[in-house]
Design an enzyme around this catalytic site. Structure first.
Site, PDB file in Angstrom:
ATOM      1  N   LYS A 224      61.560 -13.738 103.683  1.00  6.72           N
ATOM      2  CA  LYS A 224      61.990 -14.267 102.383  1.00  6.72           C
ATOM      3  C   LYS A 224      60.847 -14.891 101.585  1.00  6.72           C
ATOM      4  O   LYS A 224      59.771 -15.171 102.094  1.00  6.72           O
ATOM      5  CB  LYS A 224      63.173 -15.208 102.579  1.00  6.72           C
ATOM      6  CG  LYS A 224      64.447 -14.369 102.824  1.00  6.72           C
ATOM      7  CD  LYS A 224      65.712 -15.168 102.848  1.00  6.72           C
ATOM      8  CE  LYS A 224      66.889 -14.178 103.003  1.00  6.72           C
ATOM      9  NZ  LYS A 224      68.146 -14.859 103.264  1.00  6.72           N
ATOM     10  N   ARG A 264      68.757 -13.773 111.946  1.00  8.31           N
ATOM     11  CA  ARG A 264      68.941 -12.437 111.350  1.00  8.31           C
ATOM     12  C   ARG A 264      67.584 -11.967 110.846  1.00  8.31           C
ATOM     13  O   ARG A 264      67.008 -12.603 109.958  1.00  8.31           O
ATOM     14  CB  ARG A 264      69.945 -12.558 110.194  1.00  8.31           C
ATOM     15  CG  ARG A 264      70.205 -11.272 109.413  1.00  8.31           C
ATOM     16  CD  ARG A 264      71.119 -11.582 108.228  1.00  8.31           C
ATOM     17  NE  ARG A 264      71.406 -10.418 107.431  1.00  8.31           N
ATOM     18  CZ  ARG A 264      70.599  -9.932 106.491  1.00  8.31           C
ATOM     19  NH1 ARG A 264      69.430 -10.519 106.234  1.00  8.31           N
ATOM     20  NH2 ARG A 264      70.950  -8.866 105.804  1.00  8.31           N
TER      21      ARG A 264
HETATM   22  N1  PMM Z   1      70.359 -12.815 103.278  1.00 14.63           N
HETATM   23  C1  PMM Z   1      70.398 -11.558 102.830  1.00 14.63           C
HETATM   24  C2  PMM Z   1      71.452 -10.700 103.159  1.00 14.63           C
HETATM   25  N2  PMM Z   1      72.459 -11.127 103.964  1.00 14.63           N
HETATM   26  N3  PMM Z   1      73.434 -12.833 105.264  1.00 14.63           N
HETATM   27  C3  PMM Z   1      73.418 -14.083 105.721  1.00 14.63           C
HETATM   28  N4  PMM Z   1      74.413 -14.527 106.523  1.00 14.63           N
HETATM   29  N5  PMM Z   1      72.428 -14.955 105.393  1.00 14.63           N
HETATM   30  C4  PMM Z   1      71.390 -14.599 104.578  1.00 14.63           C
HETATM   31  O1  PMM Z   1      70.521 -15.443 104.295  1.00 14.63           O
HETATM   32  C5  PMM Z   1      71.365 -13.271 104.086  1.00 14.63           C
HETATM   33  C6  PMM Z   1      72.425 -12.398 104.441  1.00 14.63           C
HETATM   34  C7  PMM Z   1      69.287 -11.058 101.933  1.00 14.63           C
HETATM   35  O2  PMM Z   1      68.235 -10.563 102.682  1.00 14.63           O
HETATM   36  P1  PMM Z   1      67.931  -8.998 102.931  1.00 14.63           P
HETATM   37  O3  PMM Z   1      67.996  -8.313 101.601  1.00 14.63           O
HETATM   38  O4  PMM Z   1      66.610  -8.990 103.508  1.00 14.63           O
HETATM   39  O5  PMM Z   1      68.942  -8.432 103.867  1.00 14.63           O
END
Ligand code: PMM
Length: 284
Positions: A224, A264
């Site tokens: 991020k 994650r």
């Molecule tokens: N961030 C993204 C997508 N899904 N889900 C949860 N639970 N928490 C998050 O911080 C989160 C998420 C965005 O990141 P990406 O585009 O790299 O998947």
């Protein structure tokens, strides 16, 4: 017995350490890996590869949440996500579905998903909490202040940690009132969602404050923006998302040692090692 909030949500396996959730974005435009796994076969291969590299569960999403992204239609989201969920679940992968739509969550659970991850914590779709309650699966409640446009991209707080904890408590209460079992609710501070780099750093530095919610904690900091800021040399641009994996591993180790239930991440191999080191030190 692990502490109450490290214990896995009901219905998922109990890992004796922080779990690793690998990300499969079935999107043409996610900020960190947009377009790479957009087609069903590529996304399924990616999910299986993540498991091979050490993911305990795989989070499948079809809608980008990056700042300024416009929403996709329900049919398109179903078309992107459901075949991938079905095929991974058929291979015995533990699948989480990353969606703000009740209809997509319900169809994914029907197709074999074991968990629903809603970045809006049930706020974007009033049907979400009832749908998850009926599906009887774990539910990730992320801290969210609305779609990421204009002034809402970075958010305003007097005391970000206290406000995030209080607002998450409100969403936990809404989930409970809506019939989701107490042992199926997971909380997530929503790193990068209506937060600037200082907010993100404060939330990660005070992960322990989230234990006040007495729920498993998910931390999703992978690649991020705040990591780009930390890594940027003075007067130069931040490294692109795919060059933030080593920094992500550092966050995974810190989150695991702060008692997170899961992290994650996009690149799971090194994080799988990091959570094992954290476990070994915890036991020493
Ligand atoms: N961030 C993204 C997508 N899904 N889900 C949860 N639970 N928490 C998050 O911080 C989160 C998420 C965005 O990141 P990406 O585009 O790299 O998947």
């Amino acid at each position: 017995m692990p502490p109450l909030d490290r214990r896995a949500p009901a219905g998922l396996p109990e890992w004796d350490r922080c779990a690793v959730m690998g990300v499969v974005n079935v999107t043409p435009d996610s900020f960190s890996d947009g377009g790479r796994w957009f087609h069903t076969a590529a996304a399924v291969r990616r999910g299986l590869d993540l498991v091979e590299r050490g993911a305990d569960l795989v989070d499948v999403g079809g809608e980008s949440t990056r700042p300024g992204a416009s929403r996709i239609g329900e049919d398109e989201e179903l078309r992107r996500v459901i075949p991938v969920v079905r095929r991974l679940a058929a291979e015995n992968v533990i699948v989480s579905v990353d969606t703000m739509r009740a209809s997509v969550a319900a169809a994914a659970v029907e197709g074999g998903a074991a968990m629903v991850n809603d970045v809006s914590g049930g706020l974007a779709d009033p049907g979400m909490i009832p749908a998850v309650a009926a599906a009887e699966v774990p539910f990730v409640v992320m801290h969210w202040r609305g779609h990421l446009h204009g002034d809402n991209i970075e958010g305003r707080y007097d005391d970000v940690v206290t406000e995030v904890v209080d607002e998450l408590q409100g969403r936990v209460d809404a989930a409970l009132v809506g019939g989701i079992a107490p042992d199926r609710i997971i909380v997530d501070p929503g790193i990068g969602f209506s937060k600037d780099a200082d907010h993100d750093r404060a939330l990660l530095a005070h992960t322990n404050r989230l234990h006040a919610l007495r729920r498993p904690i998910l931390i999703a900091a992978s690649r991020k923006r705040f990591l780009g800021r930390i890594l940027a040399a003075p007067d130069s641009a931040p490294p692109p998302p795919r060059e933030r994996d080593a920094a992500t591993v550092a966050v995974s180790a810190l989150a695991a040692s702060a008692g997170a239930w899961a992290v994650r991440v996009h690149n799971v191999r090194a994080t799988a090692d990091a959570v094992r080191v954290a476990r070994a030190l915890e036991r020493a």
